[in-house]
Design an enzyme around this catalytic site. Structure first.
Site, PDB file in Angstrom:
ATOM      1  CE  LYS A  79      -4.400  -2.071   1.719  1.00 37.85           C
ATOM      2  NZ  LYS A  79      -3.994  -3.257   1.688  1.00 37.85           N
TER       3      LYS A  79
HETATM    4  C1  LIG Z   1      -4.576  -4.479   0.986  1.00 36.50           C
HETATM    5  C2  LIG Z   1      -3.549  -5.654   0.752  1.00 36.50           C
HETATM    6  C3  LIG Z   1      -3.987  -6.774  -0.166  1.00 36.50           C
HETATM    7  C4  LIG Z   1      -5.280  -6.678  -1.300  1.00 36.50           C
HETATM    8  O1  LIG Z   1      -5.159  -5.515  -2.087  1.00 36.50           O
HETATM    9  P1  LIG Z   1      -6.411  -4.829  -2.768  1.00 36.50           P
HETATM   10  O2  LIG Z   1      -5.969  -3.986  -3.559  1.00 36.50           O
HETATM   11  O3  LIG Z   1      -7.265  -4.314  -1.899  1.00 36.50           O
HETATM   12  O4  LIG Z   1      -6.939  -6.104  -3.501  1.00 36.50           O
HETATM   13  C5  LIG Z   1      -3.322  -7.681  -0.487  1.00 36.50           C
HETATM   14  N1  LIG Z   1      -2.163  -7.909   0.408  1.00 36.50           N
HETATM   15  C6  LIG Z   1      -1.765  -6.969   1.309  1.00 36.50           C
HETATM   16  C7  LIG Z   1      -0.699  -7.453   2.412  1.00 36.50           C
HETATM   17  C8  LIG Z   1      -2.545  -5.787   1.585  1.00 36.50           C
HETATM   18  O5  LIG Z   1      -2.242  -4.954   2.502  1.00 36.50           O
END
Ligand SMILES: *Cc1c(COP(=O)(O)O)cnc(C)c1O
Length: 462
Positions: A111
């Site tokens: 993120k």
């Molecule tokens: C948020 C997240 C996801 C999922 O991503 P999306 O864009 O919501 O599909 C997968 N793995 C981790 C570690 C995350 O923090």
């Protein structure tokens, strides 16, 4: 480049306004009116670029005239300078698979790639166009710390992040509460994550409060987040293909809110040679069921070893529905109305064929997740985090697939230890967290208490 809503109720806005708006004012998601296309010569040229230069090329047509080129370049450079790997998102070979490591940012989760840029964009646009915002959000883990890291110390932005007291992992809690910048306000509430999220919803529904305090959200629906994530699909393809436009590659994407895999879909629509996009889910498999059956039907959320993917209603899915239906907002509205009424939506056979051509999907349970961490470790010594392990498992049968690694394994050492009997070594950003000073308010899980806290905190800041 202009942006409109998937539900058709927003007059076209430019990139700057789209970023500031976040969610469309009609409740829909913002999408560009056209998707720029990339030809073979461009793909070849892009495959040799370092990450920040590539980001500039990918983003420029989407940003259009909204931000001058040299300013955009500065924002991108600053956003990725804090990553601990010189390549930003390197690709490593692990037992025949390509692992795209997206966890070298300040909070060791993917993120950061989007939220570092979003924080800089917000600050730039507020300074240029005026105004200030107070970001309010609830977190059960990763998003809160990445959002805080994205806006700490930024002008014209305050951030309040609520987490359920004692119910996020100790590392995740410290990643938030050890940030001592004056504009960062952590709140532990005496309650559950649902309590915290309910309070945030109530604050946004109180329109007078929302307006008076300039509330803004951090969620995965901001277009700038999608755009930032599109860059690493191009980057990884370039590294693995060597820039040969004939080389079609598959990507396996650990999926929750559908933001990450939608970014891959966007890259494909731009002309990136993608063979398959694999939606990898845990036991919360609404998206996998949709790909297999054409029916999207919510059920209960089950806690798993990959908690960032414990999601039933995927907030970015509406963007895909919009493109699947030929960019027809009326079709999207009618599907969503049906979903509201009945808890499910479905697409006809012809559209279902398109879905199956766009995506593969696989649901991976906790036992298979642990088995994958163990098998990869035993074969190569490389430690997968549980989210990444879901993606690697789902890519079985797709040799040469690029698997997105969405978190550093040391963030999820309980699962890692259960799988291989030892913990992963934390990267520098996660070291020493338990010894650092913290700042956090503790409040009852009541809307009134949180409102009062926001009021007094902001009054003391000005
Ligand atoms: C948020 C997240 C996801 C999922 O991503 P999306 O864009 O919501 O599909 C997968 N793995 C981790 C570690 C995350 O923090």
């Amino acid at each position: 480049m202009n942006y409109v809503s998937t539900r058709g109720g927003v007059a076209p806005v430019d990139f700057a306004l789209a970023v500031r708006m976040g969610l469309g004012t009609d409740g829909g998601l913002l999408v560009p009116t056209t998707i720029p296309e990339v030809d073979a010569a461009t793909l070849r040229a892009w495959s040799r670029l370092p990450f920040a230069d590539l980001a500039m090329e990918v983003m420029t047509p989407f940003v259009g005239d909204a931000i001058p080129r040299d300013h955009l370049a500065g924002l991108i450079r600053r956003s990725y300078a804090g990553f601990s790997h010189p390549e930003v998102t390197p690709v490593v070979e692990v037992a025949g698979a390509h692992i795209l490591e997206l966890f070298h940012g300040p909070t060791a989760a993917f993120k950061d790639v989007a939220l570092q840029l979003l924080g800089n964009l917000f600050e730039y646009l507020l300074q240029r166009d005026g105004g200030h915002i107070n970001i309010v959000g609830a977190t059960s883990g990763d998003t809160g710390s990445a959002a805080i890291a994205g806006v700490r110390g930024k002008a014209r932005i305050e951030i309040f992040i609520l987490h359920p007291q004692g119910r996020v992992s100790p590392i995740q809690e410290r990643q938030m509460t050890t940030v001592l910048d004056a504009n960062v306000h952590n709140v532990a509430v005496r309650g559950t994550f649902d309590d915290a999220q309910g309070i945030v919803k109530a604050l946004f529904n109180d329109l007078a409060f929302k307006r008076e305090y300039h509330l803004a959200a951090v969620n995965s629906i901001n277009w700038a987040r999608i755009l930032a994530q599109t860059v690493y699909y191009f980057y990884a393809w370039g590294r693995v293909s060597g820039g040969d436009p004939e080389r079609r590659l598959s990507f396996s994407v650990p999926t929750g809110n559908f933001g990450d895999v939608f970014a891959g879909y966007l890259a494909k629509r731009m002309g990136l040679p993608v063979a398959r996009l694999i939606i990898a889910t845990n036991r919360n498999d609404i998206l996998a069921r949709f790909v297999h059956s054409g029916v999207y039907a919510a059920s209960d959320v089950h806690p798993t070893l990959s908690p960032a993917m414990d999601i039933q209603i995927a907030s970015n899915f509406e963007r895909y529905l919009y493109y699947l239906h030929g960019q027809d907002p009326a079709a999207v509205r009618s599907l969503l109305e049906g979903m509201q009424r009945t808890g499910r939506l479905s697409v006809d056979e012809a559209l279902h064929q398109i879905v199956r051509a766009d995506f593969d999907a696989e649901a991976v349970d906790d036992a298979a997740t642990l088995a994958q961490i163990r098998e990869t470790f035993e074969a190569t010594g490389y430690i997968l985090d549980p989210h990444t392990a879901v993606g690697v498992r789902a890519a079985t049968g797709h040799p040469g697939c690029i698997c997105l690694a969405t978190a550093h394994p040391a963030k999820f050492n309980e699962a890692v230890t259960a799988a291989i009997g030892r913990a992963a070594l934390p990267p520098p950003s996660l070291q020493g967290l338990m010894d650092k000073p913290t700042r956090c308010a503790l409040l009852d899980a009541q809307v009134g208490a949180v409102k009062e806290h926001i009021r007094t905190t902001l009054a003391a800041r000005t």
